[in-house]
Design a protein around this motif. Sequence first.
Motif, short mmCIF file in Angstrom:
data_model
loop_
_atom_site.label_atom_id
_atom_site.label_comp_id
_atom_site.label_asym_id
_atom_site.label_seq_id
_atom_site.Cartn_x
_atom_site.Cartn_y
_atom_site.Cartn_z
N ASP A 62 -36.06 -105.25 49.11
CA ASP A 62 -35.07 -105.82 49.70
C ASP A 62 -35.30 -107.41 49.73
OD1 ASP A 62 -32.45 -107.02 50.54
OD2 ASP A 62 -32.48 -105.80 52.38
N PRO A 63 -35.19 -108.29 48.72
CA PRO A 63 -35.53 -109.67 48.98
C PRO A 63 -35.28 -110.18 50.07
CG PRO A 63 -34.97 -109.01 46.72
CD PRO A 63 -34.50 -108.04 47.52
N LYS A 64 -33.81 -109.88 50.55
CA LYS A 64 -33.36 -110.66 51.78
C LYS A 64 -33.88 -110.20 53.09
CE LYS A 64 -28.68 -111.44 49.81
NZ LYS A 64 -27.34 -111.33 50.03
N ASN A 65 -34.76 -109.08 53.33
CA ASN A 65 -35.58 -108.72 54.58
C ASN A 65 -36.47 -109.78 54.74
OD1 ASN A 65 -36.84 -107.44 56.32
ND2 ASN A 65 -36.13 -105.45 55.90
N LYS A 66 -36.29 -110.74 55.71
CA LYS A 66 -37.34 -111.48 55.93
C LYS A 66 -38.55 -111.35 56.77
CE LYS A 66 -37.36 -116.61 57.60
NZ LYS A 66 -36.55 -117.51 58.08
N GLY A 67 -38.46 -110.27 57.51
CA GLY A 67 -39.38 -109.43 58.20
C GLY A 67 -40.43 -108.78 57.40
N ILE A 68 -39.88 -107.91 56.44
CA ILE A 68 -40.72 -107.46 55.50
C ILE A 68 -41.41 -108.25 54.72
CG2 ILE A 68 -40.76 -105.84 53.58
CD1 ILE A 68 -40.36 -104.37 56.22
N ALA A 69 -40.68 -109.30 54.25
CA ALA A 69 -41.24 -110.80 53.10
C ALA A 69 -42.51 -111.02 54.02
CB ALA A 69 -40.31 -111.46 53.27
N ALA A 70 -42.49 -111.29 55.38
CA ALA A 70 -43.77 -111.89 56.04
C ALA A 70 -44.97 -110.89 56.05
CB ALA A 70 -43.07 -112.19 57.45
N MET A 71 -44.28 -109.93 56.01
CA MET A 71 -45.73 -108.59 56.28
C MET A 71 -46.11 -108.67 54.71
SD MET A 71 -43.99 -105.30 58.09
CE MET A 71 -42.99 -105.53 59.69
N LEU A 72 -45.39 -108.77 53.68
CA LEU A 72 -45.98 -108.89 52.18
C LEU A 72 -46.60 -109.96 51.84
CD1 LEU A 72 -42.44 -107.73 50.31
CD2 LEU A 72 -44.55 -106.33 50.54
N ILE A 73 -46.35 -110.99 52.52
CA ILE A 73 -47.15 -112.37 52.22
C ILE A 73 -48.35 -112.21 52.76
CG2 ILE A 73 -47.41 -114.59 52.79
CD1 ILE A 73 -44.12 -114.73 52.63
N GLU A 74 -48.64 -111.62 53.94
CA GLU A 74 -50.04 -111.69 54.67
C GLU A 74 -50.38 -109.99 54.87
OE1 GLU A 74 -49.56 -113.84 58.40
OE2 GLU A 74 -50.49 -115.64 57.06
N MET A 75 -50.46 -109.28 53.76
CA MET A 75 -51.04 -107.96 54.11
C MET A 75 -52.54 -108.10 54.19
SD MET A 75 -48.99 -105.70 51.28
CE MET A 75 -48.93 -106.37 49.89
N PRO A 76 -52.99 -107.29 55.01
CA PRO A 76 -54.50 -107.35 55.40
C PRO A 76 -55.55 -106.75 54.01
CG PRO A 76 -53.27 -105.45 56.29
CD PRO A 76 -52.12 -106.29 55.58
N GLN A 77 -56.62 -107.02 54.41
CA GLN A 77 -57.76 -106.59 53.37
C GLN A 77 -57.67 -105.04 53.23
OE1 GLN A 77 -61.65 -107.60 54.33
NE2 GLN A 77 -62.39 -107.38 52.38
N GLY A 78 -57.73 -105.01 51.87
CA GLY A 78 -57.53 -103.47 51.50
C GLY A 78 -56.09 -103.13 50.72
N PHE A 79 -55.22 -104.09 50.95
CA PHE A 79 -53.94 -103.58 50.27
C PHE A 79 -53.79 -104.70 49.17
CE2 PHE A 79 -53.22 -102.17 54.54
CZ PHE A 79 -51.95 -101.71 54.64
N PRO A 80 -52.72 -104.37 48.49
CA PRO A 80 -52.49 -105.02 47.14
C PRO A 80 -52.01 -106.45 47.40
CG PRO A 80 -50.74 -103.49 47.23
CD PRO A 80 -51.87 -103.19 48.41
N VAL A 81 -52.03 -107.22 46.51
CA VAL A 81 -51.43 -108.56 46.81
C VAL A 81 -49.88 -108.63 46.29
CG1 VAL A 81 -51.47 -111.04 46.04
CG2 VAL A 81 -53.67 -109.82 46.43
N ALA A 82 -49.08 -108.95 47.13
CA ALA A 82 -47.64 -108.92 46.61
C ALA A 82 -47.03 -110.14 45.64
CB ALA A 82 -46.66 -109.30 47.75
N LEU A 83 -46.84 -109.69 44.50
CA LEU A 83 -46.26 -110.46 43.44
C LEU A 83 -44.84 -110.52 43.12
CD1 LEU A 83 -49.67 -109.91 41.50
CD2 LEU A 83 -49.27 -112.19 42.65
N GLY A 84 -44.36 -111.41 42.24
CA GLY A 84 -43.00 -111.41 42.10
C GLY A 84 -42.17 -112.06 42.95
N VAL A 85 -40.57 -111.78 43.00
CA VAL A 85 -40.12 -112.47 44.03
C VAL A 85 -40.15 -111.59 45.35
CG1 VAL A 85 -37.63 -113.07 44.75
CG2 VAL A 85 -38.23 -113.09 42.18
#
Length: 336
Positions: free
Chosen positions: A266-289
């Motif tokens: 859900d692109p409108k979820n700002k909290g999840i967006a923050a988590m996606l932007i700064e995922m820790p080592q071992g996680f994939p890199v979030a790409l796209g919108v």
Amino acid sequence: MNELTKVTTAKDWASDQEVRWCPGCGDYAVLKAVQRTMPDLGVAREKTVFVSGIGCSSRFPYYMASYGFHTIHGRAPAFATGIKLANPELDVWVITGDGDALSIGGNHTMHVLRRNLDCQILLFNNEIYGLTKGQYSPTSRVGTRSPSTPFGSVDRPVTPCMFALGSGARFIARGIDVHKSLPDVLKAAHAHKGASFVEIYQNCVVYNDDVFASFTERSVAQEKQLWLQPGEKMLFANGEKGLALDCDRLCLKIVDGSDPSVIVHDPKNKGIAAMLIEMPQGFPVALGVIYEDPAPTFESAVIEQNAAAASGKKADLQALVSKGQTWQVEKEPHKL
């Protein structure tokens, strides 16, 4: 069909200037992606402006067969704001780099985002100052050795998308210079009305080669790249893995792709967006919108305000000049 509405091709958007970047530079791929994307947007070259600051990426306007403005270091957002306010019909693109936008231009980038000017901001991030021979930049990682940090950088790097989120951006996305999905990201950014912030991972083959190889190399791409699609589950590794919310720790966790707890994007979820932007080592890199939550644009508010202020009034420059405290200097008779 007139010049402003005719169908264009990628070749129509390429200027007659010789493209001059280092052989193998990721900027070539971004340029081609933009030139291929413009015809699909249905926009006119005569109503399109590319504005840049200073840096390798800032040569970009020379190579587009449209209007362009190569401005001063870090100030492209200020010029873009003036251009859009002067002529809101123009389609404005800001081309910048991690040093140009986040160092000397950090405050200008912040303000164009919080104001929500209708423009597309493409930030080429190669985590180094390429034009000035490889000094470390605001996005360089801790330990980066460069002419300005010979013993390794001790600075904590800026995360561009988190900077944008904190500045009030209403559209945040990521792409990779050579990835086939970059045009789709550019189209989404253009469709958004307001300031669209797109970070593009761009490889500098001379001063910071393969800095993104840990997630861009073909052998690891499926495992290390999470391409987000609104309304679809956050799956990667060919759908074998996904992201879910760890409710106890309020963070993301990796789960099996078949797990029913996999999050739907859900692109409108700002909290999840923050988590996606700064995922820790071992996680994939979030790409796209990553984040999109439209809001009224800056120029529309200015135009509306000016129209309201002028409503019912007649333009009279002399009356305006004479308003308030005025006086007249009388010429005194000449005295010997």
